[in-house]
Design a protein around this motif. Structure first.
Motif, PDB file in Angstrom:
ATOM      1  N   ARG A 186       5.072 -11.201 -13.194  1.00 30.06           N
ATOM      2  CA  ARG A 186       3.698 -11.160 -12.695  1.00 30.06           C
ATOM      3  C   ARG A 186       3.763 -10.654 -11.281  1.00 30.06           C
ATOM      4  N   CYS A 187       3.284  -9.471 -11.044  1.00 29.31           N
ATOM      5  CA  CYS A 187       3.376  -8.917  -9.699  1.00 29.31           C
ATOM      6  C   CYS A 187       2.539  -9.797  -8.756  1.00 29.31           C
ATOM      7  N   PRO A 188       3.190 -10.350  -7.713  1.00 29.27           N
ATOM      8  CA  PRO A 188       2.529 -11.401  -6.918  1.00 29.27           C
ATOM      9  C   PRO A 188       1.513 -10.878  -5.914  1.00 29.27           C
ATOM     10  N   MET A 189       1.420  -9.572  -5.744  1.00 29.48           N
ATOM     11  CA  MET A 189       0.448  -9.061  -4.770  1.00 29.48           C
ATOM     12  C   MET A 189      -0.262  -7.852  -5.363  1.00 29.48           C
ATOM     13  N   GLU A 190      -1.402  -7.543  -4.785  1.00 29.32           N
ATOM     14  CA  GLU A 190      -2.124  -6.362  -5.223  1.00 29.32           C
ATOM     15  C   GLU A 190      -1.328  -5.142  -4.786  1.00 29.32           C
ATOM     16  N   LEU A 191      -1.225  -4.159  -5.632  1.00 23.58           N
ATOM     17  CA  LEU A 191      -0.621  -2.897  -5.222  1.00 23.58           C
ATOM     18  C   LEU A 191      -1.765  -1.938  -4.960  1.00 23.58           C
ATOM     19  N   SER A 192      -1.618  -1.144  -3.910  1.00 22.70           N
ATOM     20  CA  SER A 192      -2.767  -0.336  -3.543  1.00 22.70           C
ATOM     21  C   SER A 192      -2.357   1.043  -3.069  1.00 22.70           C
ATOM     22  N   THR A 193      -3.147   2.029  -3.418  1.00 23.10           N
ATOM     23  CA  THR A 193      -2.921   3.375  -2.916  1.00 23.10           C
ATOM     24  C   THR A 193      -4.161   3.814  -2.168  1.00 23.10           C
TER      25      THR A 193
ATOM     26  N   ASP B 283       5.582  -3.533 -18.449  1.00 27.37           N
ATOM     27  CA  ASP B 283       6.451  -3.877 -19.579  1.00 27.37           C
ATOM     28  C   ASP B 283       5.997  -5.200 -20.201  1.00 27.37           C
ATOM     29  N   GLU B 284       6.631  -5.591 -21.277  1.00 26.75           N
ATOM     30  CA  GLU B 284       6.180  -6.756 -22.052  1.00 26.75           C
ATOM     31  C   GLU B 284       5.920  -7.987 -21.183  1.00 26.75           C
ATOM     32  N   GLY B 285       4.778  -8.579 -21.409  1.00 23.54           N
ATOM     33  CA  GLY B 285       4.457  -9.845 -20.755  1.00 23.54           C
ATOM     34  C   GLY B 285       4.274  -9.763 -19.250  1.00 23.54           C
ATOM     35  N   SER B 286       4.092  -8.582 -18.701  1.00 16.98           N
ATOM     36  CA  SER B 286       3.946  -8.481 -17.247  1.00 16.98           C
ATOM     37  C   SER B 286       2.479  -8.336 -16.865  1.00 16.98           C
ATOM     38  N   TYR B 287       2.244  -8.455 -15.556  1.00 17.03           N
ATOM     39  CA  TYR B 287       0.873  -8.347 -15.052  1.00 17.03           C
ATOM     40  C   TYR B 287       0.880  -7.612 -13.723  1.00 17.03           C
ATOM     41  N   VAL B 288      -0.074  -6.737 -13.547  1.00 13.64           N
ATOM     42  CA  VAL B 288      -0.204  -6.086 -12.246  1.00 13.64           C
ATOM     43  C   VAL B 288      -1.669  -5.743 -11.970  1.00 13.64           C
ATOM     44  N   SER B 289      -2.031  -5.898 -10.713  1.00 12.50           N
ATOM     45  CA  SER B 289      -3.375  -5.513 -10.283  1.00 12.50           C
ATOM     46  C   SER B 289      -3.221  -4.409  -9.249  1.00 12.50           C
ATOM     47  N   TYR B 290      -3.925  -3.335  -9.468  1.00  9.45           N
ATOM     48  CA  TYR B 290      -3.730  -2.131  -8.671  1.00  9.45           C
ATOM     49  C   TYR B 290      -5.059  -1.667  -8.097  1.00  9.45           C
ATOM     50  N   LEU B 291      -5.059  -1.307  -6.820  1.00 12.09           N
ATOM     51  CA  LEU B 291      -6.294  -0.877  -6.166  1.00 12.09           C
ATOM     52  C   LEU B 291      -6.156   0.533  -5.646  1.00 12.09           C
ATOM     53  N   GLU B 292      -7.240   1.262  -5.712  1.00 13.66           N
ATOM     54  CA  GLU B 292      -7.202   2.635  -5.243  1.00 13.66           C
ATOM     55  C   GLU B 292      -8.426   2.888  -4.367  1.00 13.66           C
TER      56      GLU B 292
ATOM     57  N   VAL C 279       0.819  -1.204   0.000  1.00 12.80           N
ATOM     58  CA  VAL C 279       0.000   0.000   0.000  1.00 12.80           C
ATOM     59  C   VAL C 279       0.855   1.255   0.000  1.00 12.80           C
ATOM     60  N   ASP C 280       0.455   2.228  -0.786  1.00 12.06           N
ATOM     61  CA  ASP C 280       1.064   3.547  -0.738  1.00 12.06           C
ATOM     62  C   ASP C 280       0.013   4.471  -0.128  1.00 12.06           C
ATOM     63  N   TYR C 281       0.377   5.197   0.937  1.00 12.49           N
ATOM     64  CA  TYR C 281      -0.597   6.033   1.623  1.00 12.49           C
ATOM     65  C   TYR C 281      -0.378   7.492   1.258  1.00 12.49           C
ATOM     66  N   VAL C 282      -1.362   8.094   0.642  1.00 16.95           N
ATOM     67  CA  VAL C 282      -1.222   9.492   0.279  1.00 16.95           C
ATOM     68  C   VAL C 282      -2.121  10.317   1.196  1.00 16.95           C
ATOM     69  N   PHE C 283      -1.495  11.163   1.997  1.00 17.67           N
ATOM     70  CA  PHE C 283      -2.213  11.952   2.983  1.00 17.67           C
ATOM     71  C   PHE C 283      -2.156  13.388   2.517  1.00 17.67           C
ATOM     72  N   ASP C 284      -3.319  13.981   2.226  1.00 16.36           N
ATOM     73  CA  ASP C 284      -3.339  15.265   1.536  1.00 16.36           C
ATOM     74  C   ASP C 284      -2.419  15.179   0.328  1.00 16.36           C
ATOM     75  N   SER C 285      -1.402  15.953   0.302  1.00 11.45           N
ATOM     76  CA  SER C 285      -0.661  15.998  -0.952  1.00 11.45           C
ATOM     77  C   SER C 285       0.488  15.011  -1.065  1.00 11.45           C
TER      78      SER C 285
ATOM     79  N   THR D 103       4.350   0.340   1.746  1.00 15.41           N
ATOM     80  CA  THR D 103       4.675  -0.899   2.443  1.00 15.41           C
ATOM     81  C   THR D 103       5.194  -1.945   1.462  1.00 15.41           C
ATOM     82  N   PHE D 104       5.769  -2.964   1.987  1.00 12.88           N
ATOM     83  CA  PHE D 104       6.161  -4.136   1.219  1.00 12.88           C
ATOM     84  C   PHE D 104       7.227  -3.891   0.174  1.00 12.88           C
ATOM     85  N   LYS D 105       8.041  -2.884   0.453  1.00 14.33           N
ATOM     86  CA  LYS D 105       9.010  -2.470  -0.557  1.00 14.33           C
ATOM     87  C   LYS D 105      10.018  -3.535  -0.957  1.00 14.33           C
ATOM     88  N   ARG D 106      10.577  -4.111   0.067  1.00 14.21           N
ATOM     89  CA  ARG D 106      11.714  -4.996  -0.194  1.00 14.21           C
ATOM     90  C   ARG D 106      11.317  -6.149  -1.106  1.00 14.21           C
ATOM     91  N   LYS D 107      10.195  -6.746  -0.752  1.00  6.67           N
ATOM     92  CA  LYS D 107       9.751  -7.912  -1.503  1.00  6.67           C
ATOM     93  C   LYS D 107       9.587  -7.575  -2.986  1.00  6.67           C
TER      94      LYS D 107
END
Ligand SMILES: Nc1ncnc2c1ncn2[C@@H]1O[C@H](COP(=O)(O)OP(=O)(O)OP(=O)(O)O)[C@@H](O)[C@H]1O
Ligand SMILES: [Mg+2]
Lengths: 481, 251
Positions: free
Chosen positions: A201-208, A228-237, A127-133, A139-143
């Motif tokens: 293939r991004c193994p987890m949902e990315l979320s903001t 990029d080519e042949g990749s997959y990502v699921s993103y939640l907002e 998750v990326d947390y955007v507070f006001d601006s 989270t989960f950066k390293r992985k």
């Protein structure tokens, strides 16, 4: 597991349970907008010259543009000079680890039901947390880093991945696309950036998670996702804002780029403060979301559940450029009380055998107004293109409005477009049947509406679907009886 | 258990029930028969609390409660179940999901926890098997595209899971083939219990061969015109309403 209906019950006390304000020290600009403000903003963020100049050019375009009048929504003129274009929780530096986050901000996210730490550990969602601006935590950066997936705030991306940002920023939504996109390009403060490398293939949902806290500000975040080519990502907002009597402006831009064989799934649950029953306050949600299927066989899928905002004005779109690329748009838009929504999609077919599918479910209650506006454009080059559009409206009560405005332009004779539309009402029979089985009237409405939206809800990732179901019920509280 | 006194009900200002009285004790099965349009479904709906049925006089008590003062869902939670003549379709809502929401709503009102998923599934499967309802029908949207007979069986399934104190069956037998009629009747008979009562609305004696009633009422012209034992139903079947009620039937 608690069922959707019970959870709806838990919420019946609060009209808008996210309406609280967090007491944090803010670093902010006085209201006003000119070139100097933009330069100061850019300097504050330590941006490279190219970006500063890009912003300034966008601002000039913004000043030369007018607010269009083709949309069905009505609102008070917006005084762009009365808005503060930068508000950030005061913090010496962006926290390096999650432990360094201001406890007040941490508490805010706890109250919203998405504790920063637990979210990471339990749900396995980054998750990326955007507070006001500004973005306060990712989270989960390293992985992700191990896989080469970049997921960070836009500010950080500008610093660390400047070349990628420069290549793609504004390539899908040019600064002069529309007045709000121009404004966003000039003053965007932060947002999320995602890059998924070839074949990953991004193994987890990315979320903001977006949160407007400060009064008298707007939120102008910018999201850029490149698969990029042949990749997959699921993103939640997801997004919420405090209850305020004033209208606050949210003018975001989201750009998606999918290269050959890549797939991006973008899901939104939009729950900005909708204003009160009489229509006072609430967020003006004017966002530009567009995805480019640049590569062959690429796919972009938008799923949105729109329950909040005083006014929603957005058309997540797909430019189907690569041959055999696919665009999808699944939408639920709920309006109650005095809310207005004018939403839909654009599918631009350029490549051969491109396909698009549109499923829109509009639910109107109270005195609200709900419009589906969709464009399917099939260019001459789009040999064998296909579109299927289904627009269903449901009315609750007889003081609300539902409108369907499809535009279809076909320049290639081999293309096929199908459009289906229905309008229905929740019937007395259905309500009585549910109540005879012990289900309360409000829960019955939530149940029937969720059934009506099921095709779209099925597209949402699991944990989001549960949230979205609850929201539908809450948004429609007090709409019958 | 159920005590109706001098009930007058109007629909759109037009009197339909005109002084109906009826008393059902725990454990009893009462059959209500009567010509088309005599007000049988109206009686069922007014007891279940449907809007649009205006009580102009009279009373109805359910246990120690004033039934007519309760909301429809409160009546259901108090143990009143209505198997409808025309069950309603709800697209997008799975049959089994709906049933679980319903059961949990009822349980919650009684201070019970939600039923564990596994226990619920076991219960539903068992009852479904007894009623000849296939797995596929449980997963489909509630009543959507169900055949007439499937809808009726499904009503009985809901009844079996909700275990009401008073079940009103409004023409549950109409539209059923002979085998289904027997299956449904068996379903009802399995639920017969000393603390549970049934009000069975029907046009046909045949159902009452399987569900043997304690009391049979003939409803006509908005009132109970005759009350008797199972033999009254047979008499009706043989001779028809006109002959049985004679001068009592308003022209
Ligand atoms: N919603 C309504 N609006 C107008 N008239 C109604 C309504 N509901 C019932 N009625 C009328 O009330 C009368 C009784 O109807 P009801 O459905 O109770 O009869 P019934 O005994 O159940 O008949 P059947 O055996 O055909 O099912 C009928 O004349 C019917 O037309
Ligand atoms: Mg009837």
């Amino acid at each position: 597991m608690a069922t959707a209906l019970d959870t709806v019950k838990d919420y019946t006390e609060a009209e808008y349970k996210y309406g609280f304000v967090t007491p944090v020290e803010e670093d902010r600009f006085p209201p006003g907008l000119d070139e100097d403000v933009v330069r100061r903003l850019s300097a504050k963020k330590g941006e490279p010259d190219w970006l500063t100049e890009w912003r300034v050019a966008a601002l000039r375009r913004f000043f030369a543009m007018e607010i269009p009048d083709w949309q069905k929504v009505r609102f008070h003129p917006i005084d762009f000079q009365a808005i503060s274009y930068y508000a950030a929780p005061r913090q010496k530096e962006r926290p390096r680890s999650l432990d360094e986050i201001d406890p007040e901000i941490r508490r805010t996210y706890d109250k919203l039901g998405i504790p920063i730490r637990e979210q990471e550990v339990l749900a396995g969602v980054a998750v990326d947390y955007v507070f006001d601006s500004v973005s306060v935590a990712t989270t989960f950066k390293r992985k992700l880093e191990e896989l080469g997936v970049v997921f960070c705030s836009m500010s950080e991306a500008v610093r660390e991945h400047g070349e990628l940002v420069r290549r793609y920023l504004g390539s899908v939504v040019p600064p002069g696309d529309n007045i709000f996109a121009a404004l966003n390009s000039a003053v965007f403060s932060d947002g999320s950036f995602v890059y998924v490398p070839k074949g990953v293939r991004c193994p987890m949902e990315l979320s903001t998670y977006f949160r407007i806290n400060a009064a008298g500000t707007g939120q102008f975040e910018r999201t850029l996702i490149v698969a990029d080519e042949g990749s997959y990502v699921s993103y939640l907002e997801g997004c919420t804002a405090p209850m305020r009597d004033e209208n606050q402006l949210h003018a975001a831009v989201v750009e998606l780029v999918a290269l050959d064989d890549a797939e991006i799934k973008y899901s939104t649950v939009q729950n900005w403060y909708p204003g009160d029953k009489e229509g006072r306050g609430g967020i003006y949600n004017f966002v530009t979301k567009r995805g480019a299927c640049r590569g062959k066989r690429s796919k972009i899928s938008w799923t949105q559940v729109e329950t909040g905002s005083a006014i929603t004005w957005k058309y997540p779109s797909c430019i189907l450029q690569g041959d055999d690329s696919v665009g999808e748009f699944y939408s639920v838009a709920v309006t109650n009380n005095r809310q207005q929504a004018d939403t839909g999609t654009k599918m631009i077919h350029i490549g051969k055998r491109t396909r698009s599918r549109i499923v829109s479910k509009g639910i109107s209650a109270g005195h609200s107004d709900n419009t589906y506006r969709g464009l399917v454009r099939i260019l001459r080059s789009a040999e064998g293109a296909r579109n299927h559009t289904q627009c269903d409206s449901m009315l609750i009560g007889d003081r609300c409005g539902a409108h369907t405005v499809p535009y279809i332009e076909v320049k290639n004779r081999t293309a096929q477009c199908e459009h289906e539309a229905t309008t229905s009402k929740i019937s007395e029979d259905q309500l009585f049947y549910c109540r005879q089985r012990g289900i309360s009237e409000e829960d019955a409405v939530a149940l029937i509406v969720n059934g009506f939206c099921r095709e779209v809800m099925n597209e949402l990732p699991m944990e989001f679907a549960v949230e979205a179901k609850k929201l539908l019920g809450i948004s429609l509280e007090g709409s019958v009886g | 258990m159920l005590e109706i006194q001098d009930l007058h009900v109007a629909v759109d200002g037009r009197p339909i029930l005109k002084g109906l009285s009826l008393r059902v004790r725990p454990g009893e099965v009462h059959a209500v028969m009567g010509p088309n349009g005599s007000g049988k479904s109206t009686l069922a709906f007014v007891l279940a609390g449907r809007e649009g049925y205006e009580v102009t006089a009279g009373s109805a008590r359910f246990g120690d409660e004033d039934l007519l003062a309760l909301e429809p869902e409160e009546r259901a939670r108090a143990g009143l179940f209505l198997a409808m003549q025309y069950p309603v379709e709800i697209p997008g809502v799975a049959n089994m999901y709906f049933l679980r929401q319903s059961l949990n709503a009822v349980r919650k009102s009684r201070g019970l926890d939600e039923i564990p998923a596994a226990e619920f599934m076991r219960k539903v499967r068992e009852q479904a098997r007894l009623l000849g309802i296939g797995e596929e029908l449980l997963k489909r949207d509630l009543n959507a595209g169900f055949s007439g007979g499937e809808k009726k069986r499904n009503e009985i399934l809901q009844m079996a899971i909700l275990e009401p104190r008073l079940a009103i069956l409004d023409e549950t037998d109409s539209g059923l083939d002979i085998d289904a009629l027997k299956t449904v009747a068996d379903g009802v008979n399995r639920l017969r219990a000393p603390d549970r009562a049934f009000l069975v609305i029907t046009h046909y004696q045949r159902l009452l061969d399987y569900i043997v009633p304690d009391v049979v009422h003939v409803l006509a012209d908005g009132r109970i015109q005759r009350t008797g034992g199972p033999e009254l139903a047979r008499e009706l079947e043989e001779r028809g309403y006109e002959a049985v009620l004679g001068g009592r039937l308003a022209a």
